[in-house]
Scaffold this motif. Structure first.
Motif, short mmCIF file in Angstrom:
data_model
loop_
_atom_site.label_atom_id
_atom_site.label_comp_id
_atom_site.label_asym_id
_atom_site.label_seq_id
_atom_site.Cartn_x
_atom_site.Cartn_y
_atom_site.Cartn_z
N VAL A 1 0.85 -1.18 0.00
CA VAL A 1 0.00 0.00 0.00
C VAL A 1 0.89 1.24 0.00
O VAL A 1 1.70 1.43 0.90
CB VAL A 1 -0.93 0.01 1.23
CG1 VAL A 1 -1.78 1.29 1.24
CG2 VAL A 1 -1.82 -1.22 1.24
N PRO A 2 0.74 2.11 -1.01
CA PRO A 2 1.59 3.31 -1.07
C PRO A 2 1.23 4.29 0.05
O PRO A 2 0.05 4.48 0.37
CB PRO A 2 1.26 3.91 -2.44
CG PRO A 2 0.48 2.86 -3.18
CD PRO A 2 -0.18 2.02 -2.14
N ASP A 3 2.23 4.91 0.62
CA ASP A 3 2.02 5.92 1.64
C ASP A 3 1.99 7.28 0.97
O ASP A 3 3.03 7.89 0.71
CB ASP A 3 3.13 5.86 2.69
CG ASP A 3 2.91 6.87 3.83
OD1 ASP A 3 1.99 7.69 3.73
OD2 ASP A 3 3.67 6.82 4.82
N GLY A 4 0.80 7.77 0.69
CA GLY A 4 0.68 9.09 0.09
C GLY A 4 -0.34 9.14 -1.03
O GLY A 4 -0.95 8.14 -1.39
N PHE A 5 -0.50 10.32 -1.58
CA PHE A 5 -1.46 10.59 -2.64
C PHE A 5 -0.85 10.25 -4.00
O PHE A 5 0.33 10.49 -4.24
CB PHE A 5 -1.82 12.08 -2.60
CG PHE A 5 -2.80 12.52 -3.64
CD1 PHE A 5 -4.15 12.61 -3.35
CD2 PHE A 5 -2.37 12.88 -4.91
CE1 PHE A 5 -5.06 13.04 -4.31
CE2 PHE A 5 -3.27 13.32 -5.88
CZ PHE A 5 -4.62 13.39 -5.57
N TYR A 6 -1.66 9.69 -4.88
CA TYR A 6 -1.22 9.51 -6.27
C TYR A 6 -2.43 9.56 -7.20
O TYR A 6 -3.58 9.58 -6.75
CB TYR A 6 -0.43 8.21 -6.45
CG TYR A 6 -1.19 6.93 -6.18
CD1 TYR A 6 -1.74 6.18 -7.23
CD2 TYR A 6 -1.35 6.43 -4.88
CE1 TYR A 6 -2.41 5.00 -6.98
CE2 TYR A 6 -2.01 5.25 -4.64
CZ TYR A 6 -2.55 4.54 -5.69
OH TYR A 6 -3.22 3.36 -5.45
N LEU A 7 -2.16 9.62 -8.50
CA LEU A 7 -3.19 9.71 -9.52
C LEU A 7 -3.07 8.56 -10.51
O LEU A 7 -1.97 8.03 -10.73
CB LEU A 7 -3.06 11.02 -10.31
CG LEU A 7 -3.31 12.33 -9.57
CD1 LEU A 7 -2.94 13.51 -10.47
CD2 LEU A 7 -4.75 12.44 -9.11
N VAL A 8 -4.20 8.23 -11.12
CA VAL A 8 -4.23 7.23 -12.19
C VAL A 8 -4.69 7.92 -13.47
O VAL A 8 -5.84 8.38 -13.55
CB VAL A 8 -5.15 6.06 -11.84
CG1 VAL A 8 -5.13 5.03 -12.97
CG2 VAL A 8 -4.74 5.41 -10.52
N ASP A 9 -3.83 7.97 -14.46
CA ASP A 9 -4.13 8.56 -15.76
C ASP A 9 -4.78 7.50 -16.65
O ASP A 9 -4.75 6.30 -16.36
CB ASP A 9 -2.83 9.07 -16.40
CG ASP A 9 -3.06 10.09 -17.50
OD1 ASP A 9 -4.23 10.35 -17.86
OD2 ASP A 9 -2.06 10.62 -18.02
N ASP A 10 -5.37 7.95 -17.75
CA ASP A 10 -5.96 7.08 -18.75
C ASP A 10 -4.85 6.63 -19.70
O ASP A 10 -4.27 7.45 -20.42
CB ASP A 10 -7.06 7.82 -19.51
CG ASP A 10 -7.74 6.97 -20.56
OD1 ASP A 10 -7.30 5.83 -20.81
OD2 ASP A 10 -8.73 7.46 -21.15
#
Length: 308
Positions: free
Chosen positions: A200-209
């Motif tokens: 599980v990543p510690d922090g915010f991230y985004l998923v692009d298309d």
């Protein structure tokens, strides 16, 4: 946890049948109230926004109206900007962040864009702090034609007339410790597969298309959120949840191929947020604020591009 860890429902190596599904459903206990936490918060927004009931879900004796919040000054010539939350009911800041955005900033874009906000796509799962609906279906793998998930089908019906009009869609999610302790083991058990543990990543991230990447758009959102909470680092393999980084804090998925919510329209700009609420470095309010910062940055970027 080893790859041979046994989920307490079902037989290892065998997909669930009706008995296992019934046993799983019987263990889902209502822990909070959609009426109190969502519907009651939406009610005063009717003074300044249009609130539409785009469907209902009936699960036994439980009845859930599905609500969307729309700009009152809707104009066909303006771009449609879509915000969704609570596709996975346990991902709390997605729901609260969407509502907080409308409460505090929804009117900021009056006359510049048509806002459409769906704060809680999956109310049954919200109440049980769960990923699936009562049929053990993940709504975020079922945004497709003839969807077996009522939550997904209702949202698709709402958005079908707007598929070509939506310019930006931001779908608000969380990645939690319970992904590894409960939800991914349950998925493996449901499908009769071995559970392979992840990180599980510690922090915010985004998923692009993956099919229509917009790196500058994603970067603008990351930069705004970094002022509110920390951005997830890649793991030792240079990945986040098994996907290589496109840029710091950004990975990509084939959203339409996987029937994800972010692929429900043909929006030019689409992203999925992932907040980590279990981090010792973030509070629940920070998680909500991160979602709001992401929404505002996404909208500001898109509108700035139109003004160029």
């Amino acid at each position: 946890m080893s790859s041979h860890a046994f989920y307490p429902i079902g037989t290892p190596g065998q997909p669930w049948g009706e008995a296992e599904l019934a046993a799983w459903r019987a263990q889902r206990v209502k822990l909070r109230s959609y009426a109190d936490d969502v519907l009651r918060v939406i009610e005063p927004l009717r003074e300044t926004f249009d609130v539409v009931e785009y469907g209902t879900l009936d699960y036994g004796a439980e009845h859930y109206p599905l609500l969307a919040i729309r700009s009152r000054d809707w104009r066909d010539e303006l771009p449609v900007l879509l915000v969704t939350g609570g596709v996975h009911g346990y991902e709390t800041s997605g729901v609260f962040g969407a509502l907080q955005f409308v409460q505090r900033h929804g009117l900021d874009y009056a006359g510049r864009a048509n806002l459409l906000v769906v704060p809680c796509v999956s109310p049954w799962a919200y109440e049980r702090i769960n990923r699936w609906n009562p049929n053990a279906l993940d709504p975020n793998r079922n945004f497709r034609s003839n969807s077996p998930a009522g939550e997904s089908a209702a949202l698709m019906d709402l958005l079908e007339p707007l598929r070509e009009d939506v310019l930006m869609h931001i779908d608000l999610h969380e990645t939690t410790d319970s992904d590894e302790s409960e939800f991914r083991p349950a998925l493996a058990a449901r499908d009769g597969k071995a559970f392979e543990p992840g990180e599980v990543p510690d922090g915010f991230y985004l998923v692009d298309d993956a099919d229509h990447p917009q790196p500058a758009f994603q970067q603008a959102v990351i930069e705004a959120v970094a002022k509110v909470t920390h951005i997830a680092d890649a793991d030792a393999r240079g990945e986040i949840i098994g996907s290589p980084l496109l840029l710091p804090g950004v990975i990509k998925f084939p959203v339409k191929q996987w029937s994800l919510c972010a692929g429900i329209t043909n929006a030019r700009y689409a992203t999925t947020t992932e907040v980590y609420p279990d981090s010792p470095r973030a509070t629940p309010q920070q998680c909500n604020d991160a979602q709001v910062a992401a929404v505002r940055a996404a909208i500001d970027y898109v509108l700035a591009q139109r003004d160029v």
